[in-house]
Design an enzyme around this catalytic site. Structure first.
Site, PDB file in Angstrom:
ATOM      1  CG  ASP A  21      -2.048   0.980   1.096  1.00 20.74           C
ATOM      2  OD1 ASP A  21      -2.312   1.458  -0.026  1.00 20.74           O
ATOM      3  OD2 ASP A  21      -2.670   1.302   2.125  1.00 20.74           O
ATOM      4  CG  HIS A  38      -0.075   2.014  -9.318  1.00 21.46           C
ATOM      5  ND1 HIS A  38      -0.287   1.620  -8.019  1.00 21.46           N
ATOM      6  CD2 HIS A  38      -1.185   2.707  -9.679  1.00 21.46           C
ATOM      7  CE1 HIS A  38      -1.473   2.048  -7.617  1.00 21.46           C
ATOM      8  NE2 HIS A  38      -2.039   2.716  -8.600  1.00 21.46           N
ATOM      9  CG  LEU A 132       9.678 -17.045  -3.808  1.00 18.49           C
ATOM     10  CD1 LEU A 132       9.468 -17.086  -2.290  1.00 18.49           C
ATOM     11  CD2 LEU A 132      10.215 -15.664  -4.215  1.00 18.49           C
TER      12      LEU A 132
HETATM   13  C1  FPP Z   1      -2.021   0.038  -3.390  1.00 17.41           C
HETATM   14  O1  FPP Z   1      -1.551   1.356  -3.313  1.00 17.41           O
HETATM   15  C2  FPP Z   1      -1.459  -0.623  -4.550  1.00 17.41           C
HETATM   16  C3  FPP Z   1      -2.160  -1.131  -5.600  1.00 17.41           C
HETATM   17  C4  FPP Z   1      -3.623  -1.075  -5.703  1.00 17.41           C
HETATM   18  C5  FPP Z   1      -1.466  -1.741  -6.765  1.00 17.41           C
HETATM   19  C6  FPP Z   1      -0.267  -2.575  -6.443  1.00 17.41           C
HETATM   20  C7  FPP Z   1       0.524  -2.715  -7.673  1.00 17.41           C
HETATM   21  C8  FPP Z   1       1.859  -2.713  -7.714  1.00 17.41           C
HETATM   22  C9  FPP Z   1       2.747  -2.707  -6.554  1.00 17.41           C
HETATM   23  C10 FPP Z   1       2.529  -2.680  -9.050  1.00 17.41           C
HETATM   24  C11 FPP Z   1       2.857  -3.886  -9.782  1.00 17.41           C
HETATM   25  C12 FPP Z   1       2.625  -5.205  -9.181  1.00 17.41           C
HETATM   26  C13 FPP Z   1       3.043  -6.356  -9.755  1.00 17.41           C
HETATM   27  C14 FPP Z   1       2.747  -7.640  -9.072  1.00 17.41           C
HETATM   28  C15 FPP Z   1       3.814  -6.361 -11.017  1.00 17.41           C
HETATM   29  P1  FPP Z   1      -2.577   2.562  -3.421  1.00 17.41           P
HETATM   30  O2  FPP Z   1      -2.699   2.957  -4.848  1.00 17.41           O
HETATM   31  O3  FPP Z   1      -3.875   2.162  -2.770  1.00 17.41           O
HETATM   32  O4  FPP Z   1      -1.857   3.664  -2.601  1.00 17.41           O
HETATM   33  P2  FPP Z   1      -2.531   4.837  -1.763  1.00 17.41           P
HETATM   34  O5  FPP Z   1      -3.175   4.194  -0.561  1.00 17.41           O
HETATM   35  O6  FPP Z   1      -1.381   5.699  -1.391  1.00 17.41           O
HETATM   36  O7  FPP Z   1      -3.516   5.537  -2.657  1.00 17.41           O
END
Ligand code: FPP
Length: 254
Positions: A21, A38, A132
């Site tokens: 997050d 992201h 893994l």
């Molecule tokens: C949450 O942060 C994150 C996500 C909804 C997306 C997670 C994706 C990645 C880490 C990128 C790629 C992943 C892979 C497996 C290749 P948020 O957007 O909710 O953050 P915020 O709470 O600050 O808004």
């Protein structure tokens, strides 16, 4: 192996589950579009995978996209889909070479044909690997997981393949995603929120929880090591008393 190192080894989690997050906030603080966060988050995924490989953690489950994330602005969802596809095209060879088995859990029917094809190909390609077990939860929700397990059992009962009295915890567990892995020992959430957000609800009943304010793109080895050190110092009792665990009796070991 000396008894001390046996104890140390036992204190490394076998299975780590992570809510990644803070990508959006990381980007917003830099006045950049959320998708930039992201992308930075995808780099942090590599930090986490490298760490697990180095420390001998056997399974890593990452929450990449929840059932609820489909409701985000179209532009962000589209950007994330592109990012997933690009990462799959780019990273699978290297992960395969390093002995990583890749699996996806979640409702795949909502993804495009191109992404579904890449997911299946990554799974087929890495099926024989065992260094893994990397599970990517995408279009996943803990409630969805339990619901699909319940539906599958109900279908078997309705068809006469299963007696209602055989629907017990083991039967439900066997139909949930991750059934073939041990439950997560340690759960890490970055980004400062202290909730589970519909992640592995069934599987984390006795998982140790660890939270950090650090945003996911800022993830580094020192933070992961702090989580592991904290985990190693905890006493896991699984509902028993500390005394019972120190001197297991016939009753508690059964
Ligand atoms: C949450 O942060 C994150 C996500 C909804 C997306 C997670 C994706 C990645 C880490 C990128 C790629 C992943 C892979 C497996 C290749 P948020 O957007 O909710 O953050 P915020 O709470 O600050 O808004």
């Amino acid at each position: 192996m000396s008894s001390e190192s046996t104890i140390a080894a036992a204190r490394v989690p076998r299975h780590l589950a992570v809510i990644m997050d803070g990508n959006g906030r990381w980007a917003e603080r830099r006045r950049r579009p959320r998708i930039i966060g992201h992308r930075a988050g995808a780099r942090a995924v590599n930090v986490c995978i490298d760490f697990c490989l180095e420390r001998g953690i056997q399974a890593l489950t990452l929450f990449a996209f929840s059932s609820e994330n489909w409701g985000r602005p179209e532009e962000e969802v589209g950007g994330l889909m592109k990012l997933f596809l690009g990462a799959l095209e780019r990273e699978v060879d290297e992960l395969d070479r390093r002995g990583v088995r890749i699996r996806f859990i979640g409702d795949r029917s909502r993804f495009s044909e191109a992404i579904r094809r890449q997911m299946a190909s990554a799974e087929d390609r890495t099926r024989a690997n065992s260094r893994l077990h990397l599970t990517i939860a995408a279009s996943y929700g803990g409630r969805w997981d339990i619901t699909q397990a319940a539906r599958s059992l109900a279908e078997d009962v309705a068809a006469g393949r299963l007696a209602p009295e055989d629907v017990d915890e083991a039967a439900i567990a066997s139909r949930t995603c991750l059934a073939e892995l041990p439950p997560p020992d340690l759960f890490i959430r970055t980004g400062g929120e202290t909730r589970i957000s519909n992640f592995l609800l069934w599987q984390i009943a006795y998982t140790e929880l660890w939270f950090t304010d650090l945003l996911w793109p800022e993830l580094d080895v020192a933070t992961l090591q702090r989580a592991l050190d904290d985990y190693a110092a905890r006493e896991r009792r699984f509902g028993l008393t500390g005394a019972q665990l120190a001197a297991p009796t016939q009753e508690t070991t059964e």
